[in-house]
Design a protein around this motif. Structure first.
Motif, PDB file in Angstrom:
ATOM      1  N   SER A   1     -12.341   0.233   7.742  1.00  0.00           N
ATOM      2  CA  SER A   1     -11.583   1.386   8.224  1.00  0.00           C
ATOM      3  C   SER A   1     -11.838   2.547   7.272  1.00  0.00           C
ATOM      4  O   SER A   1     -12.330   2.354   6.161  1.00  0.00           O
ATOM      5  CB  SER A   1     -10.084   1.071   8.262  1.00  0.00           C
ATOM      6  OG  SER A   1      -9.587   0.878   6.947  1.00  0.00           O
ATOM      7  N   VAL A   2     -11.477   3.735   7.727  1.00  0.00           N
ATOM      8  CA  VAL A   2     -11.587   4.892   6.845  1.00  0.00           C
ATOM      9  C   VAL A   2     -10.684   4.687   5.632  1.00  0.00           C
ATOM     10  O   VAL A   2     -11.072   4.976   4.500  1.00  0.00           O
ATOM     11  CB  VAL A   2     -11.252   6.206   7.590  1.00  0.00           C
ATOM     12  CG1 VAL A   2     -11.127   7.373   6.620  1.00  0.00           C
ATOM     13  CG2 VAL A   2     -12.309   6.502   8.645  1.00  0.00           C
ATOM     14  N   SER A   3      -9.507   4.144   5.843  1.00  0.00           N
ATOM     15  CA  SER A   3      -8.597   3.887   4.718  1.00  0.00           C
ATOM     16  C   SER A   3      -9.222   2.934   3.715  1.00  0.00           C
ATOM     17  O   SER A   3      -9.124   3.150   2.500  1.00  0.00           O
ATOM     18  CB  SER A   3      -7.270   3.313   5.223  1.00  0.00           C
ATOM     19  OG  SER A   3      -6.537   4.299   5.909  1.00  0.00           O
ATOM     20  N   ALA A   4      -9.871   1.887   4.184  1.00  0.00           N
ATOM     21  CA  ALA A   4     -10.521   0.932   3.278  1.00  0.00           C
ATOM     22  C   ALA A   4     -11.647   1.612   2.505  1.00  0.00           C
ATOM     23  O   ALA A   4     -11.829   1.377   1.306  1.00  0.00           O
ATOM     24  CB  ALA A   4     -11.055  -0.260   4.059  1.00  0.00           C
ATOM     25  N   TRP A   5     -12.406   2.465   3.186  1.00  0.00           N
ATOM     26  CA  TRP A   5     -13.516   3.177   2.550  1.00  0.00           C
ATOM     27  C   TRP A   5     -12.991   4.104   1.453  1.00  0.00           C
ATOM     28  O   TRP A   5     -13.512   4.133   0.345  1.00  0.00           O
ATOM     29  CB  TRP A   5     -14.277   3.957   3.619  1.00  0.00           C
ATOM     30  CG  TRP A   5     -15.564   4.565   3.190  1.00  0.00           C
ATOM     31  CD1 TRP A   5     -16.791   3.958   3.129  1.00  0.00           C
ATOM     32  CD2 TRP A   5     -15.773   5.934   2.789  1.00  0.00           C
ATOM     33  NE1 TRP A   5     -17.746   4.861   2.713  1.00  0.00           N
ATOM     34  CE2 TRP A   5     -17.146   6.080   2.500  1.00  0.00           C
ATOM     35  CE3 TRP A   5     -14.943   7.030   2.651  1.00  0.00           C
ATOM     36  CZ2 TRP A   5     -17.696   7.289   2.085  1.00  0.00           C
ATOM     37  CZ3 TRP A   5     -15.486   8.236   2.227  1.00  0.00           C
ATOM     38  CH2 TRP A   5     -16.852   8.350   1.950  1.00  0.00           C
ATOM     39  N   VAL A   6     -11.928   4.839   1.767  1.00  0.00           N
ATOM     40  CA  VAL A   6     -11.326   5.755   0.784  1.00  0.00           C
ATOM     41  C   VAL A   6     -10.727   4.958  -0.372  1.00  0.00           C
ATOM     42  O   VAL A   6     -10.888   5.323  -1.539  1.00  0.00           O
ATOM     43  CB  VAL A   6     -10.263   6.658   1.451  1.00  0.00           C
ATOM     44  CG1 VAL A   6      -9.449   7.410   0.414  1.00  0.00           C
ATOM     45  CG2 VAL A   6     -10.917   7.613   2.439  1.00  0.00           C
ATOM     46  N   ASN A   7     -10.056   3.854  -0.074  1.00  0.00           N
ATOM     47  CA  ASN A   7      -9.456   3.030  -1.120  1.00  0.00           C
ATOM     48  C   ASN A   7     -10.526   2.514  -2.084  1.00  0.00           C
ATOM     49  O   ASN A   7     -10.346   2.541  -3.302  1.00  0.00           O
ATOM     50  CB  ASN A   7      -8.684   1.865  -0.492  1.00  0.00           C
ATOM     51  CG  ASN A   7      -7.733   1.220  -1.463  1.00  0.00           C
ATOM     52  OD1 ASN A   7      -6.931   1.892  -2.097  1.00  0.00           O
ATOM     53  ND2 ASN A   7      -7.821  -0.096  -1.577  1.00  0.00           N
TER      54      ASN A   7
ATOM     55  N   LYS B   1       1.041   5.009   1.443  1.00  0.00           N
ATOM     56  CA  LYS B   1       0.408   5.845   2.456  1.00  0.00           C
ATOM     57  C   LYS B   1       0.303   7.266   1.919  1.00  0.00           C
ATOM     58  O   LYS B   1       1.270   7.829   1.429  1.00  0.00           O
ATOM     59  CB  LYS B   1       1.227   5.826   3.745  1.00  0.00           C
ATOM     60  CG  LYS B   1       0.540   6.534   4.869  1.00  0.00           C
ATOM     61  CD  LYS B   1       1.225   6.282   6.194  1.00  0.00           C
ATOM     62  CE  LYS B   1       0.414   6.961   7.273  1.00  0.00           C
ATOM     63  NZ  LYS B   1       0.612   6.377   8.559  1.00  0.00           N
TER      64      LYS B   1
ATOM     65  N   LYS C   1       0.859  -1.187   0.000  1.00  0.00           N
ATOM     66  CA  LYS C   1       0.000   0.000   0.000  1.00  0.00           C
ATOM     67  C   LYS C   1       0.891   1.231   0.000  1.00  0.00           C
ATOM     68  O   LYS C   1       1.994   1.216   0.535  1.00  0.00           O
ATOM     69  CB  LYS C   1      -0.897   0.048   1.251  1.00  0.00           C
ATOM     70  CG  LYS C   1      -1.835  -1.135   1.411  1.00  0.00           C
ATOM     71  CD  LYS C   1      -3.022  -1.004   0.515  1.00  0.00           C
ATOM     72  CE  LYS C   1      -4.000  -2.133   0.770  1.00  0.00           C
ATOM     73  NZ  LYS C   1      -5.187  -2.052  -0.024  1.00  0.00           N
TER      74      LYS C   1
ATOM     75  N   SER D   1      -1.500  11.299   2.586  1.00  0.00           N
ATOM     76  CA  SER D   1      -2.137  12.242   3.495  1.00  0.00           C
ATOM     77  C   SER D   1      -3.038  13.103   2.634  1.00  0.00           C
ATOM     78  O   SER D   1      -2.584  13.724   1.678  1.00  0.00           O
ATOM     79  CB  SER D   1      -1.080  13.098   4.197  1.00  0.00           C
ATOM     80  OG  SER D   1      -1.706  14.084   4.984  1.00  0.00           O
TER      81      SER D   1
END
Length: 94
Positions: A30-36, A6, A4, A8
């Motif tokens: 997670s928020v990261s999964a949602w954004v991805n 990272k 992945k 910002s």
């Protein structure tokens, strides 16, 4: 675990709230999964737009520029053949 990158990022407050709500409700891990997932949809969307642009360019190269009148006729024809599944058909809509 897959590789992945990272990042910002800065997002609008309502988008951040929607991401947190998706996590809270279990729709995202997670928020990261949602954004991805959202970024994957955007990449797919842009690929489709690029394909459509290439298709239209090839069509126009062979058949000439699609006119506003042709687009209006096509939209009118599509509306006339549409099946209303909810609500009422709008009369006089252009």
């Amino acid at each position: 675990m897959t590789d992945k990158d990272k990042l910002s990022v800065t997002v609008d407050p309502d988008v951040a709230a929607a991401a947190r709500a998706a996590v809270s409700s279990g729709r995202a891990g997670s928020v990261s999964a949602w954004v991805n997932q959202a970024l994957h949809r955007q990449v797919d969307h842009e690929r489709r737009l690029d394909g459509l642009e290439r298709f239209v360019a090839a069509y126009e190269a062979e058949n000439g520029i699609i006119t506003d009148e042709e687009m209006s006729d096509a939209a009118r024809s599509a509306r006339a053949g549409a099946i209303v599944v909810r609500g009422k058909r709008s009369h006089g809509a252009a």
